[in-house]
Write a protein that holds these residues in place. Structure first.
Motif, PDB file in Angstrom:
ATOM      1  N   LYS A 294       0.823  -1.224   0.000  1.00 59.27           N
ATOM      2  CA  LYS A 294       0.000   0.000   0.000  1.00 59.27           C
ATOM      3  C   LYS A 294       0.851   1.265   0.000  1.00 59.27           C
ATOM      4  O   LYS A 294       0.366   2.332  -0.414  1.00 59.27           O
ATOM      5  CB  LYS A 294      -0.949   0.009   1.207  1.00 59.27           C
ATOM      6  N   ASP A 295       2.109   1.181   0.442  1.00 63.21           N
ATOM      7  CA  ASP A 295       2.968   2.366   0.489  1.00 63.21           C
ATOM      8  C   ASP A 295       4.020   2.393  -0.620  1.00 63.21           C
ATOM      9  O   ASP A 295       4.919   3.242  -0.606  1.00 63.21           O
ATOM     10  CB  ASP A 295       3.666   2.454   1.850  1.00 63.21           C
ATOM     11  N   VAL A 296       3.921   1.473  -1.574  1.00 65.03           N
ATOM     12  CA  VAL A 296       4.892   1.445  -2.675  1.00 65.03           C
ATOM     13  C   VAL A 296       4.687   2.666  -3.576  1.00 65.03           C
ATOM     14  O   VAL A 296       3.607   2.893  -4.105  1.00 65.03           O
ATOM     15  CB  VAL A 296       4.752   0.149  -3.507  1.00 65.03           C
ATOM     16  N   GLU A 297       5.743   3.457  -3.739  1.00 64.68           N
ATOM     17  CA  GLU A 297       5.681   4.671  -4.561  1.00 64.68           C
ATOM     18  C   GLU A 297       6.661   4.631  -5.735  1.00 64.68           C
ATOM     19  O   GLU A 297       6.576   5.469  -6.633  1.00 64.68           O
ATOM     20  CB  GLU A 297       5.983   5.898  -3.698  1.00 64.68           C
ATOM     21  N   TYR A 298       7.578   3.648  -5.717  1.00 61.61           N
ATOM     22  CA  TYR A 298       8.602   3.580  -6.764  1.00 61.61           C
ATOM     23  C   TYR A 298       8.748   2.137  -7.241  1.00 61.61           C
ATOM     24  O   TYR A 298       8.761   1.212  -6.437  1.00 61.61           O
ATOM     25  CB  TYR A 298       9.952   4.080  -6.231  1.00 61.61           C
ATOM     26  N   VAL A 299       8.866   1.976  -8.558  1.00 62.05           N
ATOM     27  CA  VAL A 299       9.038   0.645  -9.152  1.00 62.05           C
ATOM     28  C   VAL A 299      10.172   0.692 -10.161  1.00 62.05           C
ATOM     29  O   VAL A 299      10.247   1.611 -10.986  1.00 62.05           O
ATOM     30  CB  VAL A 299       7.744   0.157  -9.847  1.00 62.05           C
ATOM     31  N   LEU A 300      11.067  -0.289 -10.082  1.00 61.62           N
ATOM     32  CA  LEU A 300      12.111  -0.463 -11.091  1.00 61.62           C
ATOM     33  C   LEU A 300      11.781  -1.734 -11.868  1.00 61.62           C
ATOM     34  O   LEU A 300      11.692  -2.815 -11.286  1.00 61.62           O
ATOM     35  CB  LEU A 300      13.498  -0.576 -10.451  1.00 61.62           C
ATOM     36  N   LEU A 301      11.582  -1.592 -13.163  1.00 61.51           N
ATOM     37  CA  LEU A 301      11.221  -2.723 -14.023  1.00 61.51           C
ATOM     38  C   LEU A 301      12.278  -2.907 -15.101  1.00 61.51           C
ATOM     39  O   LEU A 301      12.411  -2.086 -16.003  1.00 61.51           O
ATOM     40  CB  LEU A 301       9.850  -2.482 -14.665  1.00 61.51           C
ATOM     41  N   ASP A 302      13.033  -3.996 -14.984  1.00 64.92           N
ATOM     42  CA  ASP A 302      14.042  -4.352 -15.978  1.00 64.92           C
ATOM     43  C   ASP A 302      13.735  -5.788 -16.425  1.00 64.92           C
ATOM     44  O   ASP A 302      14.379  -6.734 -15.990  1.00 64.92           O
ATOM     45  CB  ASP A 302      15.440  -4.256 -15.357  1.00 64.92           C
ATOM     46  N   PRO A 303      12.732  -5.964 -17.302  1.00 65.53           N
ATOM     47  CA  PRO A 303      12.241  -7.306 -17.625  1.00 65.53           C
ATOM     48  C   PRO A 303      13.157  -8.057 -18.580  1.00 65.53           C
ATOM     49  O   PRO A 303      14.100  -7.493 -19.137  1.00 65.53           O
ATOM     50  CB  PRO A 303      10.893  -7.012 -18.298  1.00 65.53           C
ATOM     51  N   SER A 304      12.861  -9.325 -18.766  1.00 62.33           N
ATOM     52  CA  SER A 304      13.597 -10.132 -19.745  1.00 62.33           C
ATOM     53  C   SER A 304      13.524  -9.461 -21.111  1.00 62.33           C
ATOM     54  O   SER A 304      12.478  -8.942 -21.498  1.00 62.33           O
ATOM     55  CB  SER A 304      12.991 -11.530 -19.831  1.00 62.33           C
ATOM     56  N   CYS A 305      14.658  -9.481 -21.822  1.00 63.02           N
ATOM     57  CA  CYS A 305      14.699  -8.844 -23.142  1.00 63.02           C
ATOM     58  C   CYS A 305      15.617  -9.654 -24.047  1.00 63.02           C
ATOM     59  O   CYS A 305      16.161 -10.684 -23.650  1.00 63.02           O
ATOM     60  CB  CYS A 305      15.155  -7.391 -23.028  1.00 63.02           C
ATOM     61  N   SER A 306      15.831  -9.165 -25.247  1.00 61.75           N
ATOM     62  CA  SER A 306      16.642  -9.888 -26.229  1.00 61.75           C
ATOM     63  C   SER A 306      18.124  -9.905 -25.870  1.00 61.75           C
ATOM     64  O   SER A 306      18.875 -10.736 -26.362  1.00 61.75           O
ATOM     65  CB  SER A 306      16.469  -9.253 -27.612  1.00 61.75           C
ATOM     66  N   GLY A 307      18.558  -8.972 -25.013  1.00 57.63           N
ATOM     67  CA  GLY A 307      19.980  -8.895 -24.669  1.00 57.63           C
ATOM     68  C   GLY A 307      20.840  -8.400 -25.813  1.00 57.63           C
ATOM     69  O   GLY A 307      22.070  -8.512 -25.770  1.00 57.63           O
ATOM     70  N   SER A 308      20.233  -7.789 -26.810  1.00 54.97           N
ATOM     71  CA  SER A 308      20.960  -7.375 -28.015  1.00 54.97           C
ATOM     72  C   SER A 308      21.948  -6.247 -27.761  1.00 54.97           C
ATOM     73  O   SER A 308      22.808  -5.970 -28.611  1.00 54.97           O
ATOM     74  CB  SER A 308      19.976  -6.958 -29.107  1.00 54.97           C
ATOM     75  N   GLY A 309      21.859  -5.595 -26.620  1.00 54.26           N
ATOM     76  CA  GLY A 309      22.803  -4.521 -26.318  1.00 54.26           C
ATOM     77  C   GLY A 309      24.087  -4.994 -25.657  1.00 54.26           C
ATOM     78  O   GLY A 309      25.045  -4.229 -25.556  1.00 54.26           O
ATOM     79  N   MET A 310      24.115  -6.257 -25.215  1.00 51.80           N
ATOM     80  CA  MET A 310      25.308  -6.774 -24.560  1.00 51.80           C
ATOM     81  C   MET A 310      26.417  -6.949 -25.596  1.00 51.80           C
ATOM     82  O   MET A 310      26.221  -7.581 -26.623  1.00 51.80           O
ATOM     83  CB  MET A 310      25.011  -8.101 -23.867  1.00 51.80           C
ATOM     84  N   VAL A 311      27.592  -6.398 -25.315  1.00 57.67           N
ATOM     85  CA  VAL A 311      28.669  -6.375 -26.297  1.00 57.67           C
ATOM     86  C   VAL A 311      29.060  -7.775 -26.751  1.00 57.67           C
ATOM     87  O   VAL A 311      29.265  -8.026 -27.935  1.00 57.67           O
ATOM     88  CB  VAL A 311      29.901  -5.635 -25.724  1.00 57.67           C
ATOM     89  N   CYS A 312      29.146  -8.731 -25.822  1.00 55.54           N
ATOM     90  CA  CYS A 312      29.557 -10.089 -26.201  1.00 55.54           C
ATOM     91  C   CYS A 312      28.532 -10.768 -27.095  1.00 55.54           C
ATOM     92  O   CYS A 312      28.871 -11.663 -27.852  1.00 55.54           O
ATOM     93  CB  CYS A 312      29.779 -10.945 -24.953  1.00 55.54           C
ATOM     94  N   LEU A 313      27.259 -10.366 -26.973  1.00 54.61           N
ATOM     95  CA  LEU A 313      26.203 -11.029 -27.735  1.00 54.61           C
ATOM     96  C   LEU A 313      25.703 -10.190 -28.891  1.00 54.61           C
ATOM     97  O   LEU A 313      25.012 -10.692 -29.769  1.00 54.61           O
ATOM     98  CB  LEU A 313      25.006 -11.326 -26.816  1.00 54.61           C
ATOM     99  N   ARG A 314      26.058  -8.921 -28.918  1.00 52.59           N
ATOM    100  CA  ARG A 314      25.383  -7.941 -29.758  1.00 52.59           C
ATOM    101  C   ARG A 314      25.289  -8.329 -31.217  1.00 52.59           C
ATOM    102  O   ARG A 314      24.217  -8.353 -31.795  1.00 52.59           O
ATOM    103  CB  ARG A 314      26.102  -6.592 -29.637  1.00 52.59           C
TER     104      ARG A 314
END
Length: 498
Positions: A294-314
């Motif tokens: 009931k007192d939550v005022e802030y949320v950080l959402l970093d969900p599953s993604c393609s990972g295409s920005g990772m240098v080793c995988l890009r």
């Protein structure tokens, strides 16, 4: 044997986007982390070349190996330090070695190159030229930036001061700077290794890419607040949030993967967190209306993604996939991300939500945010870090993007959604007093009534308002009152004329 089995397992997970390559390696608890990481990262870089060699020689059919294991074995046999195993695997690989070498030679002739490095995609070759600094986030729950700087100075590093431009982060030798955007972040030359350092093992420093530090930094929850970290593992952003909150308030962290959550628990314990509450739970099944939130005022959402920005995988992320398969996968991810984002905005007292991905694809970034804003008109985007060199794609320049070339980080995307305040909404609408609102006829809207109240001659409007019967008056009483007022008005006019 164990090295290749573990490398194949990590490679398969990374290609299925089940985690960042480095995280998977360090979560494996393999005795020789450096050796494992080097093998997996190099094999990943040559992934498409290795697949071509394996398929052209029909190696899988002849040896009964699976593709990820075949890749790491062929890499070490043809391009690495040579096979480090014995037994049946080495015997089988040595038997097929001439055919594998011939296949590699044919690929080089076809592409008109002589070195293995020249077979890499152009983007992968370019990433070597833009090697990223080693970023070190100081864990302010256990120490201070000044103390860490003093410690590494005693290790022989030279402090060059606070960076003032991006070029200051291009470092060589034993030198370091303080970051120009995040005050708790230090930058060292590429590949500076702190994994065996006392400060890392004691939890005084966190090895975290700069772009990954942005979400918690921009959300900036004050001490004592209640915060949700929706998809929390491996936990670097969680520990960053706790440091910003000074270990006070409540930090609810969720993740669906029990193994990753267990590893995260160890990391958070080492970092000194006490304000967190971990839950092995699907964030989409969390009830925002539950009393505990009931007192939550802030949320950080970093969900599953393609990972295409990772240098080793890009640049190899889609090398082994057909274009239509990749499009379908991105569509599924974007749908999931939008559901998570809409769900995160449902917390009743929410003020701010940060949405981030380590993806470079518009489908997972700007398109998800734009769709969410259309479905949630009570939220708006906050313009982030005006001096940041890479902005969100049009029409969302309020967001941030990051890349190896423009920001010297992994590829990343960050958006901050803020709930409209009641005051801000009221400024955009005509203001009525409670008594006025109660008296407004049900058939008229406020906007319809406003011009009548303010337009025309003000003196005439006042007269008409004064001549309106008051509550409880009869028609005859009203008529008499009107006559008396007209007489007074006529008398005043006569006196003025005289």
């Amino acid at each position: 044997m164990a090295l290749y089995l573990k490398a194949a397992q990590i490679l398969e997970k990374a290609e299925k986007k089940q985690g960042a390559l480095k995280t998977l390696v360090y979560d494996s608890r393999f005795p020789n982390i450096k050796q494992l990481f080097a093998l997996v990262c190099e094999t990943q870089k040559y992934s498409s070349v290795l697949r071509d060699i394996i398929e052209s020689t029909k190696l899988l059919k002849l040896t009964k190996l699976k593709m990820p294991l075949a890749k790491v074995l062929v890499y070490d046999l043809l391009m690495g330090q040579g096979l480090k195993c014995g037994g049946s695997w080495k015997s089988a690989m040595m038997k097929h070695r001439p055919r594998l070498q011939a296949a590699l030679a044919r690929i080089k002739v076809k592409q008109k190159v002589s070195r293995n490095e020249d077979l890499l995609p152009a983007g992968t070759q370019q990433s070597d030229e833009h090697r990223l600094p080693r970023y070190v986030r100081v864990n302010t729950l256990k120490t201070t930036v000044e103390d860490v700087m003093d410690y590494v100075k005693r290790d022989g590093f030279t402090y060059l001061g606070e960076a003032v431009r991006l070029d200051d982060l291009n470092l060589k030798g034993k030198k370091f700077v303080r970051d120009l955007h995040l005050p708790e972040l230090l930058a060292f030359p590429p590949k500076t290794d702190f994994h065996d350092h006392f400060l890392y093992k004691a939890g005084h420093i966190i090895l975290q890419d700069k772009a990954s530090c942005l979400p918690a930094h921009l959300l900036n929850p004050p001490p004592g607040s209640h915060v949700v970290d929706a998809c929390a593992a491996p936990g670097n952003k969680t520990s960053h949030l706790a440091a910003i909150m000074r270990n006070t308030g409540r930090l609810f962290a969720f993740d669906l993967d029990a193994q990753r959550l267990a590893t995260m628990s160890t990391l958070l314990l080492r970092a000194g967190l006490t304000c967190h509450q971990l839950a092995n739970q699907d964030f989409l099944k969390v009830d925002p209306d539950s009393p505990q939130y009931k007192d939550v005022e802030y949320v950080l959402l970093d969900p599953s993604c393609s990972g295409s920005g990772m240098v080793c995988l890009r640049d190899n992320a889609t090398a082994d996939q057909k274009e239509e398969e990749e499009e379908a996968r991105l569509a599924r991810l974007a749908s999931f991300q939008l559901r998570c984002l809409n769900h995160g905005l449902r917390f009743p007292r929410l003020k701010r939500l940060v949405y981030s991905t380590c993806s470079i694809h518009r489908q997972e970034n700007e398109e998800v945010v734009a769709a969410c804003l259309q479905q949630n008109p009570s939220f708006r985007l906050v313009h982030l870090l005006p001096q940041w060199p890479e902005r969100g794609l049009e029409p969302l320049p309020q967001c941030l993007r990051a890349s190896a070339t423009k920001t010297l980080t992994h590829g990343f995307f960050v958006a901050l959604l803020e709930k409209h305040s009641a005051a801000a909404s009221a400024k955009q609408q005509p203001v009525l007093q409670k008594s006025d609102a109660a008296a407004t006829p049900s058939g008229l809207s406020v906007m319809e009534e406003e011009p009548a109240a303010s337009g025309g001659n003000s003196e005439a409007s006042d007269s008409e308002e004064r001549l309106t019967p008051t509550a409880g008056e009869t028609d005859s009483q009203s008529t008499k009152r009107k006559k008396r007022k007209r007489k007074k008005k006529k008398k005043k006019a006569t006196e003025k004329a005289e």
